[in-house]
Every structure is written in C-alpha cells, then in structure tokens.
Write a protein that holds these residues in place. Structure first.
Motif, PDB file in Angstrom:
ATOM      1  N   ILE A 151     -13.753 -54.026  78.297  1.00 24.47           N
ATOM      2  CA  ILE A 151     -14.729 -53.613  77.281  1.00 24.47           C
ATOM      3  C   ILE A 151     -14.214 -52.384  76.546  1.00 24.47           C
ATOM      4  N   ALA A 153     -15.317 -49.421  74.445  1.00 27.09           N
ATOM      5  CA  ALA A 153     -16.572 -48.695  74.208  1.00 27.09           C
ATOM      6  C   ALA A 153     -16.316 -47.523  73.279  1.00 27.09           C
ATOM      7  N   ILE A 160     -22.535 -44.144  76.904  1.00 27.00           N
ATOM      8  CA  ILE A 160     -21.808 -44.751  78.029  1.00 27.00           C
ATOM      9  C   ILE A 160     -22.515 -44.443  79.348  1.00 27.00           C
ATOM     10  N   VAL A 164     -23.796 -47.525  81.672  1.00 27.13           N
ATOM     11  CA  VAL A 164     -23.195 -47.693  82.997  1.00 27.13           C
ATOM     12  C   VAL A 164     -24.225 -47.485  84.095  1.00 27.13           C
ATOM     13  N   LEU A 175     -15.461 -54.471  85.787  1.00 25.59           N
ATOM     14  CA  LEU A 175     -15.134 -54.292  84.377  1.00 25.59           C
ATOM     15  C   LEU A 175     -14.083 -53.206  84.179  1.00 25.59           C
ATOM     16  N   GLN A 176     -13.155 -53.467  83.285  1.00 27.39           N
ATOM     17  CA  GLN A 176     -12.159 -52.473  82.896  1.00 27.39           C
ATOM     18  C   GLN A 176     -12.608 -51.833  81.584  1.00 27.39           C
ATOM     19  N   TRP A 177     -12.902 -50.527  81.632  1.00 29.80           N
ATOM     20  CA  TRP A 177     -13.407 -49.819  80.457  1.00 29.80           C
ATOM     21  C   TRP A 177     -12.268 -49.173  79.691  1.00 29.80           C
ATOM     22  N   GLY A 179     -12.043 -46.333  76.692  1.00 25.66           N
ATOM     23  CA  GLY A 179     -12.939 -45.359  76.085  1.00 25.66           C
ATOM     24  C   GLY A 179     -12.374 -44.678  74.863  1.00 25.66           C
ATOM     25  N   LEU A 198     -16.828 -46.357  86.384  1.00 26.95           N
ATOM     26  CA  LEU A 198     -15.956 -45.804  85.354  1.00 26.95           C
ATOM     27  C   LEU A 198     -14.596 -45.381  85.892  1.00 26.95           C
ATOM     28  N   SER A 201     -11.021 -46.115  84.101  1.00 26.11           N
ATOM     29  CA  SER A 201     -11.128 -46.197  82.639  1.00 26.11           C
ATOM     30  C   SER A 201      -9.903 -45.564  81.986  1.00 26.11           C
ATOM     31  N   ARG A 387      -9.601 -50.690  87.223  1.00 26.03           N
ATOM     32  CA  ARG A 387     -11.064 -50.772  87.334  1.00 26.03           C
ATOM     33  C   ARG A 387     -11.550 -50.525  88.762  1.00 26.03           C
TER      34      ARG A 387
END
Length: 451
Positions: A151, A153, A160, A164, A175-177, A179, A198, A201, A387
């Motif tokens: 994702i 973001a 965030i 989250v 999920l792999q964020w 940023g 998070l 990230s 992640r």
C-alpha cells in the motif's frame, strides 16, 4: 495581512530601525495553508520560504511568484516512490491519500509515474482524519478484500495512525506499507495501538543533518527569555509538571527548572531532518540580506549604493534569494531553481522497529534526482526489515509469471497486470517466462523456434 502592513506606530521624531513590513516569511509546514497566504503576499513581493510544504503545485511561479522552499517538491518524491515500487517487483499495489492538496497531488503523480513503470493500481481511496467513522470502515473493508499486499500511503501522520489503529482492531495484517515523507519518520507513530503493523514500512525522507550549537542552545532555553511565548509557557508546564498560575493540582513553576536534566523529543537531536530545513530557510534569508548589505566596492563611486538593514524592501530580498548559494557546516549546498525549489535528494527510510515510545529508523538507500535516471536510486548494504518484522521481500502481483509452454491472456475488464496463463495450441511452444514487463510470453511454431 498584519504581516504585509505596518502595524507599529512610531513616536514622532523617533529613529526607528525596523523595516515597515516584514522582509520575509518562514513557513507554513502545510501545503494548503501555504497556498492560501503565499498567493496573497506574493502580490506584495514578500518572500515565503517553507520547510515542509511539498505540493508540486506551489512550483507555479505565476500563481506563487515569491514562494521558495528548502524541501523538495512532491513531483520528485512521487516519481522516486514509483521507481521504488518497480525496483522490488511490486506490480499490484493499493493507493491511499488524504483529501487535501498534498495528498491528492502527490498520489496522482505517483499513479501516473507507477503506470509508466508498468505497475497497476488495484484501488485508489482518499480520506481525512476528520472523516466519518463509516468512511474509515469502508476503506478498511477495501483493504481487507484486496489481493495486493503493498500500500502506497501518501498522507500525514494523523491519517496513517487513524487507519492503522482500525486495521489493528480488525486484525487486518500482512501489509507492506510505503510511506510519504509526512509520516515515515514521525515519532508519534510509536504511540498507536497498531505499532507492529507499521514495522518494516519504507519511504523517502529528506536527509538527516546535525545543526552545530543547537543542543547547547536548547538546554539554556528559559521562559524568562521569551515572556510573550505561549508555546514556551505551555511546553515548560508540560515538561516540568508545574504551573505558572496558582493551582492546587500542580506545583508552581519558578523558571529555575533546567532543561539539561530532561530527556524527551525536544532535547533529542538524533533526527533533525525537518529542523534542518528550517535552519536552511533562516540562513537563506540571512545570506540574501547579507548579499544586499555587502556593498563596500560601491562606496567610492556611489556612496548612496549601500543599503541599511531597515531600508531593504521585500522585492529586493526576493531577487537576492533567487541567487543565494551557500554550503551548510554539514556540507549541504543550498540554492533555489527558477521555481524556488531546492535540489531533490532523499534518504530511503526503513522503520525497523516501532514500539511504544520509540521508533527505530534506518537509512537503507538514497535517491538523487539530479543524476541520470538509471543512477538516481541506489541501495546500501543495510539489512532491510520487511512487513511486520519479516526478513523476506513481500510479493504483490495480480498474476504470476506464465511458465514455459503457456501464453498470457488478458482478463477482460481488468488491468494489464492481471492475466491468465493458457496452454499453447498443438504444434506451438513458448520457451519464455512472461511477466508484466515482458511481452515475449506468447506461443510460436515449434519449427520456427528450433530453426
């Protein structure tokens, strides 16, 4: 409007050493507020130098003729993020932003750049920290039902954290964020319930720096130095759990408390990324003023050529800022292009652990937009945490590569990243493995291949 008008009335006959109006404005940190007032003060030719307003829209010199910034504009960050996604082979990602100029402009550029890189976007959603709870739930459900595991973001720390927190409550994980710079290094992330989500990230942030003399200065700060500062008063009462007014609940502040004995985010000088941008903005103005005052060579021919500090007009400072070029003690060059932008250089950041009260940030790569495209992005040898603390690069594709003997067949109504692998007809063969980046996964006559 107070800043562009002379509000202080001088005594008759007084020798006032201050200019009639402000000569420059440093700030704001947000893009939308900056757009509001920069357009107004631009009509008065007053320079505005922001340390954190990154919307690419602010580079429009017709709309914002006096705007400068010491942080790169998001056009470069969005493109760098798209190259980052492509680098790790993620061709199927979700895109989120907040509903303001920073978020919408940034995510739009990212999507355009990502598409050019061969990346497909599964969903695009935007919300604000003030959005209705039902809107947050709707987005959480979209994420839960999606097949992409990465994702992007493009939002602030407020959005965030809100998102989250809700994902954590509903046990949406894995999920792999990625940023944007507005949240990827924000210390307040360590205070949310969903801190483990998070961890791992990644994202780009402006480079860290050291500011000489700042530590000793901060330790000597005292309310007596700033008697009219509401911030210092509130800060002092919070840090030392006291009050400057009579209160039965807390002890009374006497001003003799010492910040050198305090350990908090205010005295922590290990991460000065955005503080350094303010530092550069202040010194850019100082250099611009100094250049206007350096007129020794003109004294002999034109004694009136030398300006006094109070005589400098905003438009003169505006012109001087455009040609400022200096190097900080840390070796960083500071200058502005014709649009008032600074050089686009970033560090690639990895949140290696996010625990209550502490966030561990590691630099794992670099991006320099001034270099040729194939040299802009580089990784160093630092181990990456993925992640939720994993050690394997996540996979996020709509369809896996087609094996030999099959060909790609596009799925009707779906992006090009989504396809089926079907067997080659009798007498034909495919000996290439096809991905979204390869167009060779098709069947040919086996005779042609053997020849």
């Amino acid at each position: 409007m107070t800043l562009v008008n002379n509000q202080e009335q001088s005594e008759p006959g007084a020798n006032c050493s201050k200019p009639q109006t402000v000569q420059a404005i440093i700030g704001h940190s947000g893009s939308t507020p900056t757009m509001s007032f920069a357009k107004i003060v631009g009509n008065f030719h007053i320079p505005v130098i922001s340390h954190f307003a990154t919307c690419a829209c602010l580079s429009n010199r017709k709309e914002y003729p006096s705007f400068f910034r010491t942080i790169p504009n998001d056009f470069y960050q969005s493109r760098a993020l798209a190259q980052l996604v492509r680098h790790f082979g993620w061709t199927w990602v979700g895109a989120l932003s907040n509903k303001n100029d920073y978020g919408i402009d940034g995510i739009t550029t990212f999507i355009k750049s990502a598409t050019e890189e061969g990346v497909c976007i599964e969903y695009i959603e935007a919300f604000e920290s003030t959005s209705q709870y039902t809107e947050i739930l709707r987005i959480v459900n979209i994420i839960r039902s999606s097949t992409s595991k990465v994702i992007m973001a493009f939002m602030s720390h407020r959005e965030i954290k809100l998102l989250v927190d809700e994902l954590y409550k509903q046990n949406v994980t894995g999920l792999q964020w990625i940023g944007s710079d507005a949240w990827i290094t924000d210390d307040s992330l360590a205070d949310i319930y969903g801190h483990t989500l998070l961890t791992g990230s990644i994202g780009f942030a402006v480079r860290n720096a050291q500011i000489p003399g700042l530590g000793s200065f901060l330790q000597k700060v005292n309310p007596s130095q700033f008697p009219n500062s509401i911030f210092v008063k509130d800060f002092w009462e919070h840090v030392f759990d006291c009050s400057f007014t009579t209160s039965k609940l807390t002890k009374r502040c006497n001003g003799s408390e010492n910040l050198s004995d305090v350990q908090n985010s205010f005295t922590d000088l290990t991460d000065l990324r955005f503080s350094n941008n303010i530092y550069k903005a202040v010194y850019a103005v100082a250099h611009a003023i100094n250049n206007l005052l350096l007129c020794e060579e003109n004294k002999s021919s034109s004694p009136n050529a030398c300006l006094k500090l109070a005589e400098i007009k905003p438009w003169q400072l505006l012109n001087s800022l455009q040609s400022v070029n200096f190097t900080t003690p840390g070796g960083e060059s500071v200058f502005f292009d014709s649009n008032g932008d600074s050089p686009a250089r970033y560090e690639l950041i990895n949140l290696q652990s996010v625990d209550r009260g502490k966030i561990d940030v590691e630099t794992i790569g670099y991006y320099d937009a001034s270099l040729p495209k194939d040299q802009r992005f580089s990784m160093n040898n630092v181990k990456v945490v993925w992640r939720e603390g994993g050690d394997q690069v996540p996979v996020s594709v709509c369809s896996t590569s087609c094996p030999s003997g099959t060909r790609k067949a596009m799925q009707k109504g779906r992006p090009v990243c989504c396809y089926d692998c079907i067997l080659c007809p009798p007498g034909e063969i495919s000996n290439k493995t096809g991905t979204i980046f390869e167009s060779l996964a098709f069947c040919q006559s086996s005779i042609m291949i053997s020849n």
